[in-house]
Design a protein around this motif. Structure first.
Motif, PDB file in Angstrom:
ATOM      1  N   VAL A  71       0.860  -1.180   0.000  1.00 53.81           N
ATOM      2  CA  VAL A  71       0.000   0.000   0.000  1.00 53.81           C
ATOM      3  C   VAL A  71       0.896   1.230   0.000  1.00 53.81           C
ATOM      4  N   ILE A  72       0.542   2.247  -0.815  1.00 56.71           N
ATOM      5  CA  ILE A  72       1.316   3.488  -0.892  1.00 56.71           C
ATOM      6  C   ILE A  72       0.444   4.642  -0.441  1.00 56.71           C
ATOM      7  N   SER A  73       1.014   5.474   0.441  1.00 49.55           N
ATOM      8  CA  SER A  73       0.306   6.684   0.879  1.00 49.55           C
ATOM      9  C   SER A  73       1.176   7.894   0.578  1.00 49.55           C
ATOM     10  N   GLU A  74       0.598   8.869  -0.144  1.00 56.93           N
ATOM     11  CA  GLU A  74       1.310  10.117  -0.405  1.00 56.93           C
ATOM     12  C   GLU A  74       0.998  11.153   0.660  1.00 56.93           C
ATOM     13  N   ASP A  75       0.107  10.826   1.583  1.00 57.35           N
ATOM     14  CA  ASP A  75      -0.204  11.686   2.728  1.00 57.35           C
ATOM     15  C   ASP A  75       0.280  10.959   3.979  1.00 57.35           C
ATOM     16  N   VAL A  76       1.534  11.222   4.344  1.00 57.47           N
ATOM     17  CA  VAL A  76       2.117  10.486   5.463  1.00 57.47           C
ATOM     18  C   VAL A  76       1.461  10.842   6.785  1.00 57.47           C
ATOM     19  N   ASN A  77       0.792  12.017   6.843  1.00 59.91           N
ATOM     20  CA  ASN A  77       0.121  12.404   8.091  1.00 59.91           C
ATOM     21  C   ASN A  77      -1.002  11.446   8.463  1.00 59.91           C
ATOM     22  N   LYS A  78      -1.570  10.781   7.455  1.00 56.90           N
ATOM     23  CA  LYS A  78      -2.626   9.808   7.738  1.00 56.90           C
ATOM     24  C   LYS A  78      -2.113   8.627   8.545  1.00 56.90           C
ATOM     25  N   LEU A  79      -0.796   8.474   8.533  1.00 58.22           N
ATOM     26  CA  LEU A  79      -0.207   7.287   9.165  1.00 58.22           C
ATOM     27  C   LEU A  79       0.496   7.605  10.474  1.00 58.22           C
ATOM     28  N   ASN A  80       0.319   8.840  10.974  1.00 55.46           N
ATOM     29  CA  ASN A  80       0.954   9.216  12.233  1.00 55.46           C
ATOM     30  C   ASN A  80       0.544   8.271  13.360  1.00 55.46           C
ATOM     31  N   GLY A  81       1.533   7.786  14.090  1.00 48.42           N
ATOM     32  CA  GLY A  81       1.255   6.896  15.232  1.00 48.42           C
ATOM     33  C   GLY A  81       0.991   5.458  14.857  1.00 48.42           C
ATOM     34  N   LEU A  82       1.000   5.163  13.559  1.00 45.12           N
ATOM     35  CA  LEU A  82       0.754   3.782  13.140  1.00 45.12           C
ATOM     36  C   LEU A  82       1.947   2.902  13.508  1.00 45.12           C
TER      37      LEU A  82
END
Length: 580
Positions: free
Chosen positions: A51-62
């Motif tokens: 999976v690729i995310s270009e919005d790394v903020n969505k993954l904060n704390g993951l």
């Protein structure tokens, strides 16, 4: 968000889904944050997908190993196609992520490297260990094997029947796990060592052919191939002979191992070897026939010897081609067998001119040396290993045979070599108690029936018992059962149990056999050992779901544990202190 996406397993995402919005759920297998873009891999039982995310903020704390659901669009990978991955041609562009269960930052071990952790840690966190695909697959494989066993049994018209778990304690050879009764003060139930009595009663009940995948419980010390709880394919047949059971067993093992392995399997019928022959030739009642070495008894050569090391001893010899091995190797073999309990080991090298070289030849008579050459058919480069003794000499020679086979790389690892060991001794002498004990299964029929019990020395009585053996592992035990009251009374009397003991301990069989019991026979292949061999593991705990450790402790559940005072009181139990 509209439900325009499809729910799909991670391992099933493919080129067929390209351009579509899908939803997956699983564990975060890895996180690689490059600052402007983040790569995740998500894992479930079916596989892993990127999976690729270009919005790394969505993954904060993951955190790794958190459970998540992800919605995204499937696209073909532009580069870095990974053909080793089932989903390696595609990836998912993240649109939305929902953390379903957050995982702590620090894990007791890396999931994909859990087998590098200590067994104690793995068993304590077994639910994490089982996330490792290599470990997880063993349990899925176990299910496939059991499903296939059921298929084989039903094709042979066996009926699957489940017998009770809570039963009565009986002297069947191992220690029982006992359960104190709340309603009957001072009395106990027991967990079954095997469904032995129940399956015999099923035959008396008129069932033709029975089987079950049976849990068995034995309060014995654990080891690599034995745990407190294990499963066996339990089967029994009415009006059957040992040959009938052999054919059923051969079908089960041949079909099962052929289906799940590419290795060569022994052709049917499997080789039949008597217990006496197995002990004499291989030093074991579960011989590894992949090892070509044979044990020779050369005691007769030294009947009148003057050599004190061999005088009045049983002499066993094993011939190998290894005269060119260094002295350090021979020393290692000698130390190994001494560590196992043997009093010593001698060896004789055969030189090019057929002369013998050894530290013991100077003590041997010329005719003894000539007899060794002739009886063992010695050739240049042979080495003869010699063990002398009285007690356990067959055992030590068997251990030596196995060690030499391994050291000299004589064992073919790409073969499943089956055999059937039969004609076990009905009784064995118990020196500590100065009495005869049952050598195997007390419910077996002696060959020769009542006449054998009445007229033969107990040491010479042969039981109608048999084991299926593969690659040095006992895979199944079975017997033609004793279904005759008079034979049963005499058989138990020889082992020190009078009729009152039979009535008390085996009252169900004792009574049932009065009402027309059919001749019957059966066997019980070990499920865990089958899976252990098929997966190439050397420890049963690797193929069991939540096993105890080698000390018999369940580190996951904290068992065995203490009961409360109220529980003990209800069960009429008082715990004595060590001082008591």
């Amino acid at each position: 968000m509209e439900n325009i996406y499809r729910n799909i397993y991670c391992g099933d995402v493919s080129k067929a889904n390209v351009g579509k919005t899908i939803k997956i759920a699983g564990w975060v297998n890895s996180i690689r944050n490059l600052g402007k873009i983040c790569f995740l891999t998500i894992r479930d039982e079916t596989g892993i997908v990127q999976v690729i995310s270009e919005d790394v903020n969505k993954l904060n704390g993951l955190t790794k190993e958190s459970t998540v659901s992800i919605i995204g669009v499937v696209k073909l990978r532009d580069k870095d196609v990974n053909l080793k991955m089932k989903t390696g041609e595609v990836e998912i562009i993240l649109q939305d992520i929902d953390v379903l269960g957050k995982c702590a930052n620090i894990l007791p071990f890396e999931i994909n490297r859990s087998k590098d952790a200590s067994e104690e840690t793995r068993l304590k966190y077994r639910y994490l260990d089982l996330r490792n695909p290599l470990v997880h697959e063993k349990i899925l494989f176990r299910t496939k094997v059991i499903d296939y066993i059921r298929k084989i049994m039903k094709e042979m018209e066996f009926t699957e029947i489940t017998t009770p778990i809570i039963t009565a304690s009986s002297p069947e050879g191992a220690r029982d796990f006992v359960i104190p009764s709340r309603n009957y003060k001072g009395k106990f139930y027991a967990l079954p060592q095997a469904p032995q009595i129940y399956k015999q009663l099923l035959m008396v009940s008129g069932f033709n052919k029975y089987f079950q995948i049976a849990p068995c419980f034995r309060d014995e010390d654990c080891r690599a191939d034995r745990t407190l709880e294990f499963y066996q394919l339990d089967l029994e047949m009415s009006f059957a002979t040992e040959e009938d059971v052999y054919q059923v067993g051969e079908t089960i093992f041949y079909e099962l191992f052929s289906h799940f392995s590419d290795k060569k399997i022994s052709s049917k019928p499997f080789r039949r070897i008597s217990y006496e022959e197995a002990m004499a030739k291989y030093g074991s009642d579960k011989p590894d026939l992949r090892n070509p070495l044979i044990i020779e008894d050369i005691t007769n050569i030294f009947n009148n010897t003057e050599f004190n090391g061999f005088k009045n001893k049983v002499i066993k010899a094993i011939k190998v081609d290894s005269a060119d091995m260094p002295n350090s190797w021979f020393k290692k073999i000698e130390e190994f067998i001494k560590d196992k309990g043997a009093s010593g080991l001698a060896y004789i090298k055969v030189l090019e001119d057929l002369s013998l070289k050894s530290t013991i030849t100077k003590f041997l008579a010329e005719e003894e040396i000539d007899s060794i050459k002739e009886q063992l058919k010695l050739e240049p480069n042979n080495v003869v290993f010699l063990i002398a003794g009285d007690k356990n000499i067959e055992k030590y020679s068997g251990i030596l045979r196995t060690k030499l086979g391994e050291e000299l790389q004589l064992i073919d690892k790409n073969v499943f070599e089956f055999c059937i060991i039969n004609d076990f001794p009905m009784y064995e002498w118990n020196e500590e108690e100065n009495k005869w004990d049952f050598g195997h299964n007390p419910f077996s029929m002696p060959k020769g029936g009542l006449k054998a019990l009445e007229n033969m020395d107990p040491k010479d009585i042969v039981a109608n018992q048999y084991d299926f053996v593969c690659n040095g592992c006992e895979m199944a035990s079975g017997a033609v059962r004793n279904h005759d009251i008079e034979i049963m009374k005499k058989a138990f009397l020889i082992a020190g149990y009078n009729e009152e003991v039979i009535k008390n301990k085996f009252s169900s069989l004792y009574t049932a056999f009065k009402y027309g019991a059919p001749p019957h026979a059966g066997m019980a292949p070990g499920i865990d050992r089958i899976i252990m061999l098929l997966t190439g593991e050397e420890n049963l705990r690797e193929v069991q779901l939540f096993p105890p450790n080698v000390s018999g402790m369940d580190l996951l559940m904290g068992s065995p544990n203490e009961l409360t005072e109220n529980q003990l009181k209800e069960l009429h139990i008082k715990i004595n202190s060590e001082d008591d």
